[in-house]
Design an enzyme around this catalytic site. Structure first.
Site, mmCIF file in Angstrom:
data_model
loop_
_atom_site.group_PDB
_atom_site.id
_atom_site.type_symbol
_atom_site.label_atom_id
_atom_site.label_comp_id
_atom_site.label_asym_id
_atom_site.label_seq_id
_atom_site.Cartn_x
_atom_site.Cartn_y
_atom_site.Cartn_z
ATOM 1 N N VAL A 28 -85.497 24.907 46.834
ATOM 2 C CA VAL A 28 -86.906 24.860 46.422
ATOM 3 C C VAL A 28 -87.282 23.406 46.187
ATOM 4 C CG1 VAL A 28 -88.599 25.557 44.679
ATOM 5 C CG2 VAL A 28 -86.779 27.142 45.331
ATOM 6 N N ALA A 74 -86.498 19.066 42.995
ATOM 7 C CA ALA A 74 -86.012 20.114 43.891
ATOM 8 C C ALA A 74 -84.756 20.736 43.278
ATOM 9 C CB ALA A 74 -85.695 19.531 45.261
ATOM 10 N N LYS A 75 -84.327 21.841 43.793
ATOM 11 C CA LYS A 75 -83.068 22.467 43.346
ATOM 12 C C LYS A 75 -82.642 23.474 44.401
ATOM 13 C CE LYS A 75 -80.445 22.347 39.540
ATOM 14 N NZ LYS A 75 -80.288 21.303 38.524
ATOM 15 N N GLY A 76 -81.356 23.759 44.416
ATOM 16 C CA GLY A 76 -80.863 24.745 45.363
ATOM 17 C C GLY A 76 -79.797 25.603 44.727
ATOM 18 N N ASP A 96 -74.276 20.704 40.512
ATOM 19 C CA ASP A 96 -74.769 21.441 39.337
ATOM 20 C C ASP A 96 -73.656 22.435 38.988
ATOM 21 O OD1 ASP A 96 -77.378 21.870 37.644
ATOM 22 O OD2 ASP A 96 -76.778 23.889 38.188
#
Ligand code: NAD
Length: 428
Positions: free
Chosen positions: A71, A116-118, A157
């Site tokens: 995202v 952003a992050k996934g 993460d």
């Protein structure tokens, strides 16, 4: 009072989860944004969401499919930036919230990135090394179209590390036809990683924790600390607090809670976790049978450094700490924030407290572009200065406006993002 939010059609109401917490935080900051408030809707809608199927062949020949996400919440101030999480409970709502907190965090500490992050919905402990590598590489290939050193830069993460970043970098580079070290941060040093990056988030938590403690007249060398999550962030923060003379009296991880009034031996606990995968079974400590008692332990600083939505209206009343230092992203719900505020507990929000990781990721990215690498001392000095300055600015704003540190940090971050949005204007 909580406001009813518009739920995007791709989330059902029961899936609003951490994204709902984030929306409420945005509602709380909106009255402080002046004329920029007309752009606030931008912050309530991720710019781009990619959901991918990640099929792999298991070692036994079976085919397994995993759901993956990336995202990009906002890119007004620069390329997307944020970690990748491998966890069995990853959801789209969670990745959306984590990406949005990255937008606010990157702006709050003024690194030139969007958010952003996934993530992949998988328990990586159930995979062999080979399966983990195949899954990571297929995921990277699937999100390849939207990531890149100038587009969106993933990082570690929960349950991802230097090795996973090396595979991501290699996969992206193979697809490009040339080595692109700046596509991810948190890489091994030998592949263009930065000295100090592995420890950066925990170090930042420690630096900001010391700042907060000194504002309350608390001496760190006398402080009693409890830490939830003993991975990259919690483990390193615990070690630095204990090296500074504080007593880490309790640590909780996904399996167990260990307590020792005289202070845990953090180096020995880290060695135990490296060997056994959990703090469970650590000798020289008591194990709490009821995990929920962790929140009511008698301590000065409580460091949630595991997952989001851990401190809620259910347990916030029990908390006896004077400071909550958010190593994790989103560990405290808005309802718990209100309870803690009424109790006089100082909450140092995630978007400042854990920003050390992305700050040194930024240093890594700059070093990769220039192919010129800095010393660890230089990195730690610059990190410490940025963390202290960011904390001081937020502290002052909170006192001036009589708002919480979270709202103050959101004022700083959201103002920067929306100013950029306004100056860029809407295309077309
Ligand atoms: P990690 O995978 O290294 O460690 C996670 C730890 O949390 C482990 O000790 C695990 O046992 C524990 N944990 C998992 N579920 C738990 C539960 N239900 N109850 C108690 N403990 C539980 O992950 P990390 O990188 O340390 O990330 C922790 C938090 O910090 C996350 O919220 C992450 O988004 C945030 N964060 C990480 C970084 C980074 O650089 N790694 C940067 C900023 C923020």
């Amino acid at each position: 009072m909580s406001i009813q939010h518009e739920i995007p059609s791709y989330l059902t109401p029961h899936e609003i989860g951490p994204w709902g917490d984030y929306l409420e935080q945005i509602d709380r900051v909106t009255p402080h944004l002046g004329s920029l408030a007309r752009w606030v809707e931008t912050l309530k809608r991720p710019k781009r969401i990619l959901v991918v199927d990640v099929p792999i062949e298991r070692d036994n020949g079976a085919i397994a499919h995993f759901e993956g996400y990336r995202v990009q919440h906002n890119t007004s101030r620069g390329p997307g930036k944020g970690g990748v999480r491998f966890h069995q409970d990853v959801t789209l709502s969670e990745v959306m919230a984590l990406s949005a907190w990255m937008t606010v965090k990157n702006a709050a500490v003024n690194v030139p990135y969007g958010g952003a992050k996934g993530g992949i919905r998988v328990d990586p402990k159930t995979l062999s090394q080979g399966e983990l590598q195949r899954m990571t590489r297929r995921y990277t290939s699937e999100i390849n179209i939207i990531i890149g050193p100038n587009k969106d830069i993933p990082a570690p993460d929960v349950n991802t590390n230097e090795q996973i970043m090396a595979w991501m970098m290699d996969t992206y580079s193979m697809n490009q036809g040339s080595t692109a070290s700046g596509v991810v941060t948190g890489k091994p040093i030998s592949l263009g990683g930065s000295l100090g990056r592995h420890e950066a988030t925990g170090r930042g938590v420690f630096v900001v924790g010391c700042e907060a403690a000194s504002r309350l007249g608390m001496d760190i060398s006398d402080a009693r600390i409890a830490v939830q999550g003993f991975g990259n962030v919690g483990g390193i923060a615990a070690r630095l607090f204990s090296e500074a003379g504080a007593k880490v009296i309790a640590v909780q991880d996904h399996q167990a809670t260990v307590v020792r009034e005289a202070g845990l031996d953090i180096a020995a606990l880290q060695a135990h976790v490296a060997a056994h995968g959990s703090v469970a079974g650590f000798r020289n400590a008591e194990e709490l049978k009821d995990r929920s008692q962790f929140w009511g332990l008698d301590c000065d600083i409580l460091v949630p450094a595991a997952l989001e939505q851990q401190i809620t209206e259910v347990n916030a009343h029990q908390i006896r700490a004077r400071i909550i230092l958010e190593g994790a992203n989103g560990p405290t719900t808005p309802a718990a924030d209100d309870i803690l505020h009424d109790k006089g507990v100082l909450v140092v929000p995630d978007v400042i407290a854990n920003a050390g990781g992305v700050t040194v990721s930024y240093f890594e990215w700059v070093q990769d572009f220039s192919s010129f690498f800095w010393t660890e001392d230089e990195i730690n000095l610059r990190l410490t200065r940025i963390m202290r300055e960011a904390f001081t600015a937020v502290w002052q704003l909170a006192s001036e406006k009589k708002v919480s540190l979270r709202t103050a940090a959101f004022i700083v971050g959201c103002t920067r993002v929306l100013q950029a949005r306004e100056m860029r204007g809407l295309y077309p």
